[in-house]
Design a protein around this motif. Structure first.
Motif, PDB file in Angstrom:
ATOM      1  N   ASP A  45      33.448  35.870  48.337  1.00  0.00           N
ATOM      2  CA  ASP A  45      31.965  36.242  48.168  1.00  0.00           C
ATOM      3  C   ASP A  45      31.803  37.905  48.342  1.00  0.00           C
ATOM      4  OD1 ASP A  45      32.652  36.724  50.715  1.00  0.00           O
ATOM      5  OD2 ASP A  45      31.326  35.306  51.782  1.00  0.00           O
ATOM      6  N   TYR A  46      33.158  38.609  48.394  1.00  0.00           N
ATOM      7  CA  TYR A  46      32.826  39.965  48.256  1.00  0.00           C
ATOM      8  C   TYR A  46      32.598  40.321  46.869  1.00  0.00           C
ATOM      9  CZ  TYR A  46      37.791  40.577  46.365  1.00  0.00           C
ATOM     10  OH  TYR A  46      38.677  40.498  45.420  1.00  0.00           O
ATOM     11  N   ILE A  47      32.700  39.665  45.797  1.00  0.00           N
ATOM     12  CA  ILE A  47      32.352  39.727  44.449  1.00  0.00           C
ATOM     13  C   ILE A  47      31.170  38.775  44.140  1.00  0.00           C
ATOM     14  CG2 ILE A  47      32.902  39.708  41.941  1.00  0.00           C
ATOM     15  CD1 ILE A  47      35.932  40.368  42.850  1.00  0.00           C
ATOM     16  N   ILE A  81      39.388  35.396  35.418  1.00  0.00           N
ATOM     17  CA  ILE A  81      40.951  35.484  35.548  1.00  0.00           C
ATOM     18  C   ILE A  81      41.612  36.189  37.040  1.00  0.00           C
ATOM     19  CG2 ILE A  81      41.287  37.269  34.136  1.00  0.00           C
ATOM     20  CD1 ILE A  81      43.822  36.192  33.146  1.00  0.00           C
ATOM     21  N   GLU A  82      40.542  37.270  37.264  1.00  0.00           N
ATOM     22  CA  GLU A  82      41.014  38.126  38.272  1.00  0.00           C
ATOM     23  C   GLU A  82      42.387  38.644  38.494  1.00  0.00           C
ATOM     24  OE1 GLU A  82      38.836  39.770  40.051  1.00  0.00           O
ATOM     25  OE2 GLU A  82      36.993  38.452  39.605  1.00  0.00           O
ATOM     26  N   SER A  83      43.060  38.541  39.345  1.00  0.00           N
ATOM     27  CA  SER A  83      44.507  39.092  39.673  1.00  0.00           C
ATOM     28  C   SER A  83      45.473  38.296  38.952  1.00  0.00           C
ATOM     29  CB  SER A  83      44.841  38.948  41.139  1.00  0.00           C
ATOM     30  OG  SER A  83      44.123  40.176  41.952  1.00  0.00           O
ATOM     31  N   VAL A  84      45.182  37.377  38.086  1.00  0.00           N
ATOM     32  CA  VAL A  84      46.321  36.637  37.510  1.00  0.00           C
ATOM     33  C   VAL A  84      46.517  37.509  36.258  1.00  0.00           C
ATOM     34  CG1 VAL A  84      46.928  34.596  36.174  1.00  0.00           C
ATOM     35  CG2 VAL A  84      45.459  34.418  38.246  1.00  0.00           C
ATOM     36  N   VAL A 133      50.072  44.223  42.644  1.00  0.00           N
ATOM     37  CA  VAL A 133      48.972  44.418  43.649  1.00  0.00           C
ATOM     38  C   VAL A 133      47.856  45.457  42.833  1.00  0.00           C
ATOM     39  CG1 VAL A 133      50.426  43.625  45.671  1.00  0.00           C
ATOM     40  CG2 VAL A 133      50.184  46.417  44.729  1.00  0.00           C
ATOM     41  N   ASN A 134      46.634  45.447  43.612  1.00  0.00           N
ATOM     42  CA  ASN A 134      45.814  46.330  43.040  1.00  0.00           C
ATOM     43  C   ASN A 134      46.106  47.728  42.678  1.00  0.00           C
ATOM     44  OD1 ASN A 134      44.313  44.045  43.750  1.00  0.00           O
ATOM     45  ND2 ASN A 134      42.401  45.028  44.217  1.00  0.00           N
ATOM     46  N   ALA A 135      46.973  48.552  43.521  1.00  0.00           N
ATOM     47  CA  ALA A 135      47.462  49.658  43.218  1.00  0.00           C
ATOM     48  C   ALA A 135      48.112  49.857  42.044  1.00  0.00           C
ATOM     49  CB  ALA A 135      48.130  50.388  44.538  1.00  0.00           C
ATOM     50  N   SER A 178      29.080  42.580  38.315  1.00  0.00           N
ATOM     51  CA  SER A 178      29.182  42.027  39.771  1.00  0.00           C
ATOM     52  C   SER A 178      30.016  43.025  40.395  1.00  0.00           C
ATOM     53  CB  SER A 178      29.232  40.689  39.677  1.00  0.00           C
ATOM     54  OG  SER A 178      29.101  40.317  41.269  1.00  0.00           O
ATOM     55  N   GLU A 179      31.601  42.815  39.758  1.00  0.00           N
ATOM     56  CA  GLU A 179      32.462  43.342  40.578  1.00  0.00           C
ATOM     57  C   GLU A 179      32.520  45.118  40.088  1.00  0.00           C
ATOM     58  OE1 GLU A 179      35.991  41.198  39.543  1.00  0.00           O
ATOM     59  OE2 GLU A 179      37.337  42.472  40.451  1.00  0.00           O
ATOM     60  N   SER A 180      32.107  45.514  39.190  1.00  0.00           N
ATOM     61  CA  SER A 180      31.744  47.050  39.149  1.00  0.00           C
ATOM     62  C   SER A 180      30.803  47.625  40.008  1.00  0.00           C
ATOM     63  CB  SER A 180      31.355  47.451  37.584  1.00  0.00           C
ATOM     64  OG  SER A 180      32.137  46.985  36.507  1.00  0.00           O
ATOM     65  N   ASN A 185      36.362  49.636  47.409  1.00  0.00           N
ATOM     66  CA  ASN A 185      37.565  49.604  48.000  1.00  0.00           C
ATOM     67  C   ASN A 185      38.673  49.779  46.928  1.00  0.00           C
ATOM     68  OD1 ASN A 185      39.576  49.008  50.192  1.00  0.00           O
ATOM     69  ND2 ASN A 185      40.588  48.199  48.799  1.00  0.00           N
ATOM     70  N   ASN A 186      38.520  49.288  45.588  1.00  0.00           N
ATOM     71  CA  ASN A 186      39.487  49.732  44.470  1.00  0.00           C
ATOM     72  C   ASN A 186      39.145  51.372  43.872  1.00  0.00           C
ATOM     73  OD1 ASN A 186      40.616  47.337  44.494  1.00  0.00           O
ATOM     74  ND2 ASN A 186      39.068  46.479  43.024  1.00  0.00           N
ATOM     75  N   ARG A 187      38.036  51.729  44.123  1.00  0.00           N
ATOM     76  CA  ARG A 187      37.466  53.022  43.722  1.00  0.00           C
ATOM     77  C   ARG A 187      38.612  54.058  44.623  1.00  0.00           C
ATOM     78  NH1 ARG A 187      31.057  53.096  43.178  1.00  0.00           N
ATOM     79  NH2 ARG A 187      30.922  50.718  42.272  1.00  0.00           N
ATOM     80  N   LEU A 208      39.218  49.603  33.296  1.00  0.00           N
ATOM     81  CA  LEU A 208      39.869  48.774  32.650  1.00  0.00           C
ATOM     82  C   LEU A 208      40.442  47.692  33.413  1.00  0.00           C
ATOM     83  CD1 LEU A 208      41.910  51.209  30.392  1.00  0.00           C
ATOM     84  CD2 LEU A 208      40.300  49.385  29.496  1.00  0.00           C
ATOM     85  N   TYR A 209      40.829  47.886  34.731  1.00  0.00           N
ATOM     86  CA  TYR A 209      41.256  47.067  35.388  1.00  0.00           C
ATOM     87  C   TYR A 209      40.305  45.995  35.971  1.00  0.00           C
ATOM     88  CZ  TYR A 209      42.496  44.851  40.051  1.00  0.00           C
ATOM     89  OH  TYR A 209      42.572  43.895  41.160  1.00  0.00           O
ATOM     90  N   THR A 210      39.040  46.572  36.328  1.00  0.00           N
ATOM     91  CA  THR A 210      37.751  45.626  36.561  1.00  0.00           C
ATOM     92  C   THR A 210      37.382  44.842  35.290  1.00  0.00           C
ATOM     93  OG1 THR A 210      37.150  47.728  37.966  1.00  0.00           O
ATOM     94  CG2 THR A 210      35.620  45.794  37.491  1.00  0.00           C
ATOM     95  N   GLY A 278      44.598  34.319  41.847  1.00  0.00           N
ATOM     96  CA  GLY A 278      43.512  35.317  41.554  1.00  0.00           C
ATOM     97  C   GLY A 278      42.368  34.781  42.287  1.00  0.00           C
ATOM     98  N   VAL A 279      41.413  35.672  42.743  1.00  0.00           N
ATOM     99  CA  VAL A 279      40.290  35.214  43.810  1.00  0.00           C
ATOM    100  C   VAL A 279      39.415  34.344  42.850  1.00  0.00           C
ATOM    101  CG1 VAL A 279      40.523  37.014  45.359  1.00  0.00           C
ATOM    102  CG2 VAL A 279      39.264  37.497  43.515  1.00  0.00           C
ATOM    103  N   GLY A 280      39.481  34.545  41.696  1.00  0.00           N
ATOM    104  CA  GLY A 280      38.471  33.387  40.752  1.00  0.00           C
ATOM    105  C   GLY A 280      38.865  31.972  41.354  1.00  0.00           C
TER     106      GLY A 280
HETATM  107  N1  GLU Z   1      39.278  41.954  40.949  1.00  0.00           N
HETATM  108  C1  GLU Z   1      40.029  41.613  42.327  1.00  0.00           C
HETATM  109  C2  GLU Z   1      39.894  42.896  43.206  1.00  0.00           C
HETATM  110  O1  GLU Z   1      40.369  43.792  42.791  1.00  0.00           O
HETATM  111  C3  GLU Z   1      41.100  40.779  42.158  1.00  0.00           C
HETATM  112  C4  GLU Z   1      41.636  40.285  43.454  1.00  0.00           C
HETATM  113  C5  GLU Z   1      42.497  39.102  43.352  1.00  0.00           C
HETATM  114  O2  GLU Z   1      42.276  38.285  42.461  1.00  0.00           O
HETATM  115  O3  GLU Z   1      43.586  38.960  44.283  1.00  0.00           O
HETATM  116  O4  GLU Z   1      39.419  42.715  44.196  1.00  0.00           O
END
Ligand code: GLU
Length: 334
Positions: A45-47, A81-84, A133-135, A178-180, A185-187, A208-210, A278-280
């Protein structure tokens, strides 16, 4: 003498086993039936977009290396797809730079920390640790060629996802927005990476990541992408060579090290298959030389991994005694 003893031991301890297509189909259906009613977990729910996806959606898809697919449930539903997507873009970066440069510039280590950890960036003082991972994923987006051209970089990212999946993904605009709007945190991660000189343009790389995380894919598409990795870079359905065979073990090693973030060890121990979540609600697993598998269901556990997708894949792997670490030689046959 030593060779003879080793041969004898191997003879006693390893086994050639065949799993038929019919068995696999039956077990996939069983996994679906057993797990379908599980009510564990809750949507991310954070997105905000993800919180509203129907929590009862559930599908499992397997792609064999001859291109045959087995699918049960909601395998045609397009979810985020999120993190996949981190796997897909890591493959693109590997294709563009080669295995050594990606290891040097990003790395292939597990962080042992959550996917969006900031402290992990501070602890790894020479590189972001892994593109999964995100970074590291934001760094991979920064590295995608042609450098500095957002539109062309995006085309390369989407083209690569299309080749891996065997058909095009579709951007879910509402998810992207929604994610943008909420990716604070990602910023911070992107600007911290800039601070350490690890990326070029933080805004472009983060966007691009988002956007790649907001691509809509089906479980069927993800199983084909996983099948492409399991098949050494050749898409089993389209037969297109997507990446060089030498890169398949590199990407699978990365997935095995960190596919479930801080719970990857537990996952590998209980399932025996390298997989990325992925969180999706998607999970994509690679059994090298055998098949690709994907499962999708939105409710997640506390670490952001789909509860039903995990249970379903674990069920299939354990029931058929498939395991990437096993000394048994198991082949899936028609
Ligand atoms: N777009 C999500 C994020 O950066 C992906 C996280 C995930 O699927 O683990 O928070």
């Amino acid at each position: 003498m030593v060779a003879a003893v080793t041969k004898q031991l191997n003879k006693n301890r390893s086994m050639d086993k065949k799993v038929t297509l019919a068995q696999l189909k039956e077990v996939v259906q069983e996994a679906y039936d057993q797990v379908k009613t599980n009510t564990g977990g809750k949507n991310a729910d954070y997105i905000p977009y993800l919180a509203n996806v129907n929590k009862d959606l559930f599908g499992i898809s397997v792609c064999l290396l001859n291109g045959q697919t087995i699918h049960v449930g909601d395998t045609d539903y397009r979810f985020g797809i999120e993190s996949v997507s981190k796997v897909h873009t890591a493959i693109l970066a590997l294709r563009q730079y080669g295995a050594k440069e990606i290891l040097d510039k990003i790395g292939a280590d597990a962080t042992g920390l959550p996917f969006n950890s900031i402290i992990a960036i501070l602890l790894e003082n020479d590189h972001p640790s892994t593109p999964l991972v995100n970074a590291g994923a934001i760094s991979a987006c920064s590295m995608v060629q042609p450098i500095g051209d957002s539109a062309k970089k995006w085309d390369a990212i989407v083209g690569n996802v299309t080749d891996l999946c065997g058909s095009a993904p579709q951007l879910i605009d509402e998810l992207y927005k929604s994610e943008s709007d909420t990716n604070f945190n990602n910023r911070s991660i992107a600007w911290l990476l800039k601070n350490y000189n690890r990326i070029d343009d933080p805004d472009m790389s983060l966007d691009l990541y988002t956007r790649q995380c907001s691509l809509g894919v089906t479980a069927l598409q993800l199983s084909i992408a996983a099948g492409t990795i399991a098949n050494g870079g050749v898409n089993p359905v389209t037969k297109k060579e997507v990446f060089d065979a030498t890169l398949a073990s590199k990407i699978t090693a990365m997935i095995a090290a960190v596919g479930f973030y801080e719970h990857t060890g537990d996952w590998m121990y209980t399932s025996g298959i390298p997989a990325k979540t992925g969180v999706g609600g998607g999970v994509m697993g690679v059994l090298p030389g055998q098949f690709g598998i994907a499962a999708f269901a939105p409710p997640l556990d506390g670490s952001g991994n789909s509860v039903k997708a995990q249970l379903a894949i674990q069920y299939i792997m354990n029931k058929l005694e498939l395991n990437v670490f096993s000394n048994n030689h198991i082949t899936v046959v028609d």
